[in-house]
Design a protein around this motif. Sequence first.
Motif, mmCIF file in Angstrom:
data_model
loop_
_atom_site.group_PDB
_atom_site.id
_atom_site.type_symbol
_atom_site.label_atom_id
_atom_site.label_comp_id
_atom_site.label_asym_id
_atom_site.label_seq_id
_atom_site.Cartn_x
_atom_site.Cartn_y
_atom_site.Cartn_z
ATOM 1 N N ASN A 113 -0.311 -11.568 -1.676
ATOM 2 C CA ASN A 113 0.172 -12.779 -1.960
ATOM 3 C C ASN A 113 0.945 -13.183 -1.094
ATOM 4 O OD1 ASN A 113 1.627 -14.597 -3.340
ATOM 5 N ND2 ASN A 113 2.404 -13.327 -4.749
ATOM 6 N N THR A 114 1.439 -14.220 -0.098
ATOM 7 C CA THR A 114 2.474 -13.693 0.623
ATOM 8 C C THR A 114 3.748 -14.719 0.668
ATOM 9 O OG1 THR A 114 0.984 -15.660 2.406
ATOM 10 C CG2 THR A 114 0.813 -13.072 2.721
ATOM 11 N N VAL A 115 4.080 -15.278 -0.797
ATOM 12 C CA VAL A 115 5.162 -16.296 -0.655
ATOM 13 C C VAL A 115 6.920 -15.336 0.194
ATOM 14 C CG1 VAL A 115 3.716 -17.633 -2.374
ATOM 15 C CG2 VAL A 115 5.350 -15.715 -3.369
ATOM 16 N N MET A 116 7.340 -16.369 -0.358
ATOM 17 C CA MET A 116 8.379 -16.278 0.181
ATOM 18 C C MET A 116 9.091 -16.272 -1.385
ATOM 19 S SD MET A 116 9.697 -17.280 4.065
ATOM 20 C CE MET A 116 9.862 -18.562 3.214
ATOM 21 N N VAL A 117 10.454 -15.519 -1.597
ATOM 22 C CA VAL A 117 11.109 -15.859 -2.878
ATOM 23 C C VAL A 117 12.514 -16.180 -2.567
ATOM 24 C CG1 VAL A 117 12.022 -15.190 -4.892
ATOM 25 C CG2 VAL A 117 10.009 -14.824 -4.151
ATOM 26 N N ASN A 118 12.969 -17.394 -3.715
ATOM 27 C CA ASN A 118 14.557 -17.037 -3.300
ATOM 28 C C ASN A 118 15.251 -17.350 -5.092
ATOM 29 O OD1 ASN A 118 14.920 -17.639 -0.576
ATOM 30 N ND2 ASN A 118 15.255 -20.217 -0.699
ATOM 31 N N LEU A 119 16.066 -16.340 -5.222
ATOM 32 C CA LEU A 119 16.767 -16.370 -6.553
ATOM 33 C C LEU A 119 17.930 -16.381 -6.539
ATOM 34 C CD1 LEU A 119 16.410 -15.748 -9.306
ATOM 35 C CD2 LEU A 119 16.821 -13.332 -8.869
ATOM 36 N N TYR A 120 18.735 -17.078 -6.814
ATOM 37 C CA TYR A 120 20.050 -18.009 -6.723
ATOM 38 C C TYR A 120 20.443 -17.947 -7.726
ATOM 39 C CZ TYR A 120 24.518 -20.199 -5.694
ATOM 40 O OH TYR A 120 26.046 -20.398 -6.182
ATOM 41 N N ILE A 121 21.574 -16.947 -8.364
ATOM 42 C CA ILE A 121 22.259 -17.416 -9.492
ATOM 43 C C ILE A 121 23.962 -17.397 -8.927
ATOM 44 C CG2 ILE A 121 23.083 -15.465 -11.465
ATOM 45 C CD1 ILE A 121 20.390 -14.374 -10.299
ATOM 46 N N GLY A 122 24.420 -19.024 -9.685
ATOM 47 C CA GLY A 122 25.584 -18.782 -8.766
ATOM 48 C C GLY A 122 26.718 -18.140 -9.724
ATOM 49 N N GLY A 123 26.095 -17.750 -11.016
ATOM 50 C CA GLY A 123 27.036 -16.331 -12.213
ATOM 51 C C GLY A 123 26.932 -15.999 -11.954
ATOM 52 N N ASN A 124 26.842 -14.994 -13.060
ATOM 53 C CA ASN A 124 26.914 -13.828 -13.440
ATOM 54 C C ASN A 124 25.624 -13.482 -13.397
ATOM 55 O OD1 ASN A 124 29.789 -13.232 -13.444
ATOM 56 N ND2 ASN A 124 29.907 -13.835 -15.381
ATOM 57 N N LEU A 125 25.089 -12.239 -13.311
ATOM 58 C CA LEU A 125 24.204 -11.352 -13.397
ATOM 59 C C LEU A 125 24.027 -10.563 -14.912
ATOM 60 C CD1 LEU A 125 20.977 -10.952 -12.701
ATOM 61 C CD2 LEU A 125 21.615 -10.071 -11.019
ATOM 62 N N THR A 126 23.608 -10.359 -15.982
ATOM 63 C CA THR A 126 24.201 -9.308 -16.417
ATOM 64 C C THR A 126 22.520 -8.677 -17.032
ATOM 65 O OG1 THR A 126 25.700 -10.286 -17.351
ATOM 66 C CG2 THR A 126 24.938 -8.901 -18.826
ATOM 67 N N ILE A 127 21.964 -7.822 -17.179
ATOM 68 C CA ILE A 127 20.739 -7.468 -17.356
ATOM 69 C C ILE A 127 20.886 -5.910 -18.210
ATOM 70 C CG2 ILE A 127 18.870 -5.542 -16.325
ATOM 71 C CD1 ILE A 127 19.041 -7.213 -13.365
ATOM 72 N N ALA A 128 20.329 -5.127 -19.420
ATOM 73 C CA ALA A 128 20.614 -4.585 -20.615
ATOM 74 C C ALA A 128 18.928 -4.624 -21.051
ATOM 75 C CB ALA A 128 21.415 -5.127 -21.207
ATOM 76 N N GLY A 129 19.219 -3.040 -21.810
ATOM 77 C CA GLY A 129 17.890 -3.732 -22.701
ATOM 78 C C GLY A 129 17.819 -1.840 -21.868
ATOM 79 N N VAL A 130 16.048 -1.655 -22.979
ATOM 80 C CA VAL A 130 15.352 -0.470 -23.438
ATOM 81 C C VAL A 130 15.127 0.299 -21.766
ATOM 82 C CG1 VAL A 130 15.135 -1.180 -24.934
ATOM 83 C CG2 VAL A 130 13.369 -1.729 -23.389
ATOM 84 N N LEU A 131 14.793 1.286 -21.228
ATOM 85 C CA LEU A 131 14.334 2.139 -20.171
ATOM 86 C C LEU A 131 13.213 0.786 -19.792
ATOM 87 C CD1 LEU A 131 15.944 3.241 -17.618
ATOM 88 C CD2 LEU A 131 14.592 5.755 -18.680
ATOM 89 N N ASN A 132 12.405 0.768 -20.138
ATOM 90 C CA ASN A 132 10.822 0.835 -19.730
ATOM 91 C C ASN A 132 10.150 -0.774 -19.642
ATOM 92 O OD1 ASN A 132 10.526 3.445 -19.468
ATOM 93 N ND2 ASN A 132 8.615 3.128 -21.998
ATOM 94 N N ALA A 133 11.344 -1.424 -20.358
ATOM 95 C CA ALA A 133 11.499 -3.064 -19.927
ATOM 96 C C ALA A 133 12.021 -3.501 -18.591
ATOM 97 C CB ALA A 133 12.552 -3.869 -20.539
ATOM 98 N N GLU A 134 11.396 -4.525 -17.319
ATOM 99 C CA GLU A 134 11.041 -5.048 -16.081
ATOM 100 C C GLU A 134 11.198 -6.208 -16.322
ATOM 101 O OE1 GLU A 134 7.885 -5.909 -13.306
ATOM 102 O OE2 GLU A 134 7.262 -4.970 -14.834
#
Length: 187
Positions: A113-134
């Motif tokens: 799978n050779t697609v390019m990815v653009n992920l743009y987040i204009g504000g805040n990125l918050t990541i929390a939760g159980v360790l095995n979640a991805e």
Amino acid sequence: GNFNNYGSVKIINNSGVSGVSNGNATFTVDSTYSQTGGDTRIIYNVSTTNSGLFNATFRNVILTGGIFMGQSGCRTSGGLCSMNIQQNLNIQFQSSTSKFRVASISSIGNSMNTVMVNLYIGGNLTIAGVLNAEVTSSAAAGTENVTVGGMTSISGCNVSFHYGAPTAAHSINLILNNHVTVTGGIV
């Protein structure tokens, strides 16, 4: 308006018919997309090696459970999958089976799978939760560009910028424009 998902959302869906659903998808939510469980795939095509591309735009995304993937497919001819979150991406996964990926598949068989990815987040990125979640930006082999305009806070989950099979190794441009705090999880 808001989009609240508790079930299964597939914008383009093909789970077994060869050569079908190779189209591109545009998905726009002009307010908040929230998901507490279930399964979201903007492109779901595990039957061909020329999956479509997607362009998704959200004001905010709030994920507390389930699976959210932009492209679950394989495209050997490249192209761009783009996710634009104008304000905040807030992930608070409480189950080890919860996942977020913009491009979720490295290959089907020997086909990369050779697609390019653009992920743009204009504000805040918050990541929390159980360790095995991805939380993964891209498992595909194409270059990925990730930009966060606001603060980045990671206190849980298994977080990967640049992930996938060894044969899908790729370049990444990661731009975090503001304060970054990591107090937990695996990054």
